[in-house]
Design a protein around this motif. Structure first.
Motif, PDB file in Angstrom:
ATOM      1  N   CYS A  93      39.255  26.227  42.745  1.00 46.80           N
ATOM      2  CA  CYS A  93      39.084  26.561  41.327  1.00 46.80           C
ATOM      3  C   CYS A  93      39.539  27.986  41.009  1.00 46.80           C
ATOM      4  N   ASP A  94      39.935  28.763  42.022  1.00 46.23           N
ATOM      5  CA  ASP A  94      40.432  30.115  41.788  1.00 46.23           C
ATOM      6  C   ASP A  94      41.857  30.069  41.237  1.00 46.23           C
TER       7      ASP A  94
ATOM      8  N   GLY B 231      43.857  36.939  26.917  1.00 45.32           N
ATOM      9  CA  GLY B 231      43.780  38.338  27.310  1.00 45.32           C
ATOM     10  C   GLY B 231      42.352  38.822  27.475  1.00 45.32           C
ATOM     11  N   SER B 232      41.387  38.097  26.922  1.00 44.05           N
ATOM     12  CA  SER B 232      39.988  38.491  27.086  1.00 44.05           C
ATOM     13  C   SER B 232      39.554  38.231  28.530  1.00 44.05           C
ATOM     14  N   ALA B 233      38.480  38.910  28.916  1.00 43.45           N
ATOM     15  CA  ALA B 233      37.976  38.761  30.281  1.00 43.45           C
ATOM     16  C   ALA B 233      36.461  38.779  30.257  1.00 43.45           C
ATOM     17  N   GLU B 234      35.860  38.105  31.239  1.00 42.92           N
ATOM     18  CA  GLU B 234      34.400  38.106  31.317  1.00 42.92           C
ATOM     19  C   GLU B 234      33.921  37.954  32.746  1.00 42.92           C
TER      20      GLU B 234
ATOM     21  N   ARG C 208      44.314  33.171  33.207  1.00 43.33           N
ATOM     22  CA  ARG C 208      45.396  33.939  33.812  1.00 43.33           C
ATOM     23  C   ARG C 208      45.006  34.259  35.244  1.00 43.33           C
ATOM     24  N   ALA C 209      43.720  34.600  35.402  1.00 44.81           N
ATOM     25  CA  ALA C 209      43.179  34.908  36.728  1.00 44.81           C
ATOM     26  C   ALA C 209      41.714  34.511  36.734  1.00 44.81           C
ATOM     27  N   ASN C 210      41.249  34.030  37.863  1.00 48.65           N
ATOM     28  CA  ASN C 210      39.878  33.557  37.969  1.00 48.65           C
ATOM     29  C   ASN C 210      39.490  33.604  39.450  1.00 48.65           C
ATOM     30  N   VAL C 211      38.377  34.255  39.740  1.00 42.50           N
ATOM     31  CA  VAL C 211      37.938  34.315  41.129  1.00 42.50           C
ATOM     32  C   VAL C 211      36.423  34.094  41.178  1.00 42.50           C
ATOM     33  N   HIS C 212      35.981  33.390  42.195  1.00 41.39           N
ATOM     34  CA  HIS C 212      34.563  33.087  42.405  1.00 41.39           C
ATOM     35  C   HIS C 212      34.060  33.847  43.629  1.00 41.39           C
ATOM     36  N   LEU C 213      32.922  34.486  43.484  1.00 41.88           N
ATOM     37  CA  LEU C 213      32.269  35.183  44.586  1.00 41.88           C
ATOM     38  C   LEU C 213      30.936  34.498  44.827  1.00 41.88           C
ATOM     39  N   LEU C 214      30.706  34.055  46.037  1.00 42.62           N
ATOM     40  CA  LEU C 214      29.496  33.319  46.368  1.00 42.62           C
ATOM     41  C   LEU C 214      28.523  34.222  47.107  1.00 42.62           C
ATOM     42  N   HIS C 215      27.315  34.300  46.584  1.00 41.28           N
ATOM     43  CA  HIS C 215      26.274  35.110  47.215  1.00 41.28           C
ATOM     44  C   HIS C 215      25.488  34.243  48.194  1.00 41.28           C
ATOM     45  N   PRO C 216      24.906  34.825  49.222  1.00 38.53           N
ATOM     46  CA  PRO C 216      24.128  34.033  50.179  1.00 38.53           C
ATOM     47  C   PRO C 216      23.067  33.206  49.454  1.00 38.53           C
TER      48      PRO C 216
ATOM     49  N   GLN D  28      29.186  34.416  41.262  1.00 40.51           N
ATOM     50  CA  GLN D  28      29.735  35.326  40.269  1.00 40.51           C
ATOM     51  C   GLN D  28      31.176  34.911  40.026  1.00 40.51           C
ATOM     52  N   GLN D  29      31.553  34.827  38.767  1.00 42.56           N
ATOM     53  CA  GLN D  29      32.912  34.432  38.399  1.00 42.56           C
ATOM     54  C   GLN D  29      33.501  35.513  37.500  1.00 42.56           C
ATOM     55  N   LEU D  30      34.659  36.007  37.890  1.00 37.07           N
ATOM     56  CA  LEU D  30      35.392  36.985  37.102  1.00 37.07           C
ATOM     57  C   LEU D  30      36.636  36.292  36.570  1.00 37.07           C
ATOM     58  N   SER D  31      36.786  36.283  35.255  1.00 34.69           N
ATOM     59  CA  SER D  31      37.880  35.524  34.645  1.00 34.69           C
ATOM     60  C   SER D  31      38.641  36.357  33.629  1.00 34.69           C
ATOM     61  N   ARG D  32      39.957  36.193  33.644  1.00 32.63           N
ATOM     62  CA  ARG D  32      40.824  36.705  32.583  1.00 32.63           C
ATOM     63  C   ARG D  32      41.497  35.472  32.004  1.00 32.63           C
TER      64      ARG D  32
END
Length: 160
Positions: A22-23, A112-115, A79-87, A104-108
């Motif tokens: 999904c990244d 152009g908006s990002a969250e 445009r960009a999307n990354v998932h960070l998985l916590h223990p 945690q998901q960081l998305s652009r």
């Protein structure tokens, strides 16, 4: 003699693979199809006040993959999307693993908006021999924040 992987390890591995698929862009070593990660009777659902209405409930691997793929390239969304998985916490009961993680998901977005989004994931994963597949995937949005615009050079580096 093959290496034995514990049910906990197999569960963590299938969730990590799911997040990588999904990244955007996808990590170069992330191969496979989303539908292959789910059991035939799988359920994927949004939970809580922010995700119940947005995502609802989807059943079956093909329908789940189609729903998720609507947000992934080549469809315009990220445009960009990354998932960070916590223990998380994982409990094994026979051939079933129940796990709970913070993600945690960081998305652009194409706009152009990002969250930044923080969600609770609750999964039921079935183990069959040396493989694991997701039987239930439940996500609940707990926190979100808009992020500022990325400098042009930073955005180019992220979207390559």
């Amino acid at each position: 003699m093959g290496s034995y992987k514990t049910p906990e390890h197999l569960a963590q591995e299938v969730l990590t693979r799911y997040l990588e698929l999904c990244d955007v862009p996808r990590p170069p070593d992330a191969t496979g199809r989303l539908e292959d990660l789910f059991t035939p009777d799988a359920v994927w659902e949004g939970a809580g006040p922010l995700y119940t209405a947005k995502f609802g409930r989807t059943t079956g691997p093909a329908a789940i993959a189609a729903m998720l793929s609507a947000h992934l390239p080549p469809h315009g969304h990220f445009r960009a999307n990354v998932h960070l998985l916590h223990p998380g916490t994982i409990h094994v009961d026979g051939d079933e693993v129940r796990g709970r993680w913070l993600m945690q998901q960081l998305s652009r977005y194409d706009s152009g908006s990002a969250e930044l989004v923080l969600a609770r994931l609750e999964l039921v994963i079935r183990i069959d021999g040396g493989s694991a597949r997701i039987a239930r995937f439940r996500t609940e949005r707990l926190f979100d924040a808009e992020l500022g615009a990325a400098p042009a050079a930073g955005l180019a580096a992220v979207t390559r």
